[in-house]
Design an enzyme around this catalytic site. Structure first.
Site, PDB file in Angstrom:
ATOM      1  N   GLY A 152       0.830  -1.205   0.000  1.00  0.00           N
ATOM      2  CA  GLY A 152       0.000   0.000   0.000  1.00  0.00           C
ATOM      3  C   GLY A 152       0.859   1.246   0.000  1.00  0.00           C
ATOM      4  O   GLY A 152       1.673   1.441  -0.891  1.00  0.00           O
ATOM      5  N   VAL A 192       8.663   9.890   3.749  1.00  0.00           N
ATOM      6  CA  VAL A 192       9.512  11.058   3.518  1.00  0.00           C
ATOM      7  C   VAL A 192       9.021  11.892   2.349  1.00  0.00           C
ATOM      8  O   VAL A 192       9.596  12.921   2.052  1.00  0.00           O
ATOM      9  CB  VAL A 192      10.976  10.635   3.256  1.00  0.00           C
ATOM     10  N   LYS A 200       3.014  25.028  -2.185  1.00  0.00           N
ATOM     11  CA  LYS A 200       4.467  25.060  -2.320  1.00  0.00           C
ATOM     12  C   LYS A 200       4.846  25.729  -3.640  1.00  0.00           C
ATOM     13  O   LYS A 200       4.379  25.321  -4.700  1.00  0.00           O
ATOM     14  CB  LYS A 200       5.040  23.637  -2.275  1.00  0.00           C
ATOM     15  N   GLY A 235      14.518  15.490 -23.969  1.00  0.00           N
ATOM     16  CA  GLY A 235      13.265  14.749 -23.967  1.00  0.00           C
ATOM     17  C   GLY A 235      13.053  13.898 -22.732  1.00  0.00           C
ATOM     18  O   GLY A 235      11.916  13.615 -22.345  1.00  0.00           O
TER      19      GLY A 235
END
Length: 514
Positions: free
Chosen positions: A14, A48, A79, A426
């Site tokens: 999960g 994290v 942000k 790319g």
């Protein structure tokens, strides 16, 4: 091509990766696939990834998420970029923002105009020409109706996974609780047939997505994909993470603060602050890191600091047989530029775009692996750049400055050093503005630049630059503070017009690539 048609998809694990895959597949392909996720509540996740980049907004449109609903559920804030502090030298600060810089032309990028003006005595900074950067410095934020600001989020990763789980299960996804004990493979094809749980239950599938974290239970434990170690370039291998109570308004940026053996992060959410100390254990002990982190935080700790070990690098193949690895199971580049969640999303997007409904073709697998490798290597180069360009005296930093670096990065640095040339290939996540902001922020000064600014002439160029600065300054002055906007925005009722669909013009990649 394997003749078996792909109908049953099993997601192993999960966390953010597993539930992002579940949410996307159940939203977009639920009529074509039977999707099951297997996870154990007993197994923790690595949390994290609380800072993100702008492509998350585009991916959320795929998931059909409302921005306010998502932000309320995950305690998210806005942000605009990352504040890098003490990186080239102690006392330095620059912001790598998500915005464009000035106005470029077909012949050259804006920073060439700026460099021409500086050669004539202009004293402005490159960041004076970026709306997002100036808004971040001023701690302001707004969402103009035209969508002329590029942003991402800070979020609680645990709450995000829970939010995605609720939506996935509402779309009909089946979740099975249990720990994986064995993997049953077909003796002839080598394909995985089923996951066998400790309870004895078999979870059969045609395609398996490995979201089991660093251990890579399927991609490594079953297929032995191998691991390409990048720790000779990026030797930080430990992080301590702790949550603290908020002590003031939330900043609209992540803080990345260098120390003598690595760096530490500060990520402001609505209800708390995420803090962490990243370090190389060769240069700093766990006890020293623990003491240093607790001495540096603001606000009372809400948990005991949690130690995370990691090794930067990548699986040599992220798709083998009928198994595709995502997130930490596929590789890891430390969270300095907040790319972890983006890389999960691009892996899922590639899979959905090329989904092997009729069977798994070797050419498709090779192409997927090639794209994943190129993408991660370009992110790796961008992270190495921050470490390599430094003037700090400590042994850790001196070694990063003197180390051989990948040839691809050698070329980029040479192009910018010799003629201020930067590019976005790319396979690149980060665009020209990102490379320019970081290279200049790390004190790399070009020896020359394109002369397109000379065509305009000194007085005319000065007038244009003044006008750009004034326009940005006026726009920022008219914005509320980030905290004021956040409070007002999240208090407003959710309506159809406040969804994500009308603000996705500027973020085709994670840093704002277009």
């Amino acid at each position: 091509m394997a003749e078996q048609r792909i109908r049953k998809v099993v997601i192993a694990g999960g966390g953010t990766a597993g539930w992002l895959a579940a949410a996307a597949l159940s939203r977009q392909l639920d009529q074509l696939l039977d999707i099951t996720l297997v996870e154990s509540e007993e197994i923790g996740t690595i949390g994290v990834g609380e800072a993100t980049i702008p492509t998350m907004r585009a991916f959320h449109t795929i998931l059909g998420l409302d921005e306010r609903e998502f932000m309320r559920a995950t305690q998210a804030t806005f942000k605009l970029g990352i504040s890098f502090e003490n990186w080239a030298r102690d006392g330095d600060r620059y912001i790598h923002s998500f915005g464009d810089i000035g106005k470029s032309t077909w012949m050259g990028d804006f920073h060439h105009f700026w460099l021409a003006a500086k050669a004539d005595g202009d004293t402005s900074e490159i960041g004076d020409y970026c709306l997002e950067l100036q808004a971040a410095k001023a701690e302001r934020f707004a969402l103009p109706s035209e969508g002329q600001i590029n942003y991402a989020y800070h979020l609680d990763a645990g709450l995000y996974a829970r939010f995605l789980r609720t939506r996935s299960e509402a779309n009909g996804l089946k979740r099975i609780e249990g720990r994986i004990a064995n993997v049953d493979r077909d003796g002839e094809t080598g394909f995985i047939r089923a996951l066998v749980l400790e309870s004895g239950e078999r979870v059969e599938g045609d395609l398996f997505i490995d979201c089991t974290g660093f251990r890579g239970l399927l991609i490594e434990g079953t297929y032995a994909a191998g691991y390409e170690d990048w720790s000779h370039w990026l030797p930080t291998n430990s992080a301590l993470a702790v949550q603290t109570a908020a002590t003031g308004p939330a900043h609209p940026y992540t803080r990345a603060i260098a120390h003598d053996a690595g760096w530490r992060w500060r990520i402001p959410l609505q209800h708390r602050v995420g803090n962490g100390l990243v370090y190389a254990s060769e240069h700093l002990s766990d006890d020293e890191a623990h003491a240093r982190l607790l001495a540096a935080i603001d606000g009372a700790p809400l948990i005991e600091p949690r130690l995370i070990r990691f090794r930067t690098g990548r699986r040599r193949q992220v798709w083998m047989g009928n198994c595709v690895a995502l997130s930490l199971a596929s590789g890891f580049v430390e969270p300095l530029e907040s790319t972890s969640i983006h890389l999960i999303m691009t892996g899922i997007t590639r899979l959905m775009q090329t989904f092997p409904f009729g069977g798994i073709a070797p050419a498709l697998v090779r192409r997927y692996n090639d794209q994943a490798q190129a993408e991660l290597e370009r992110v790796r180069d961008f992270i190495i750049l921050h470490y390599h360009l430094n003037e700090r005296p400590e042994p850790f930093w001196a070694a990063r400055r003197d180390m051989p670096i990948p040839d691809t990065l050698v070329e980029r640095i040479a192009l910018f050093t010799e003629g201020a040339q930067a590019y976005q290939g790319g396979d690149d996540l980060f665009r020209v503005a990102s490379w320019v902001q970081v290279m200049l922020g790390q004190r790399l000064t070009p020896r020359d630049h394109h002369r397109l600014g000379s065509i305009m002439g000194g007085p005319q160029l000065a007038g244009v630059l003044t006008n750009i600065r004034s326009t940005i300054a006026d726009a920022v002055a008219g914005m509320p503070t980030h905290q004021q906007f956040l409070d007002r925005y999240l208090a407003a009722p959710i309506t159809a017009s406040h969804g994500m669909h009308h603000r996705v013009e500027r973020h085709d990649d994670a840093s704002g690539k277009r």
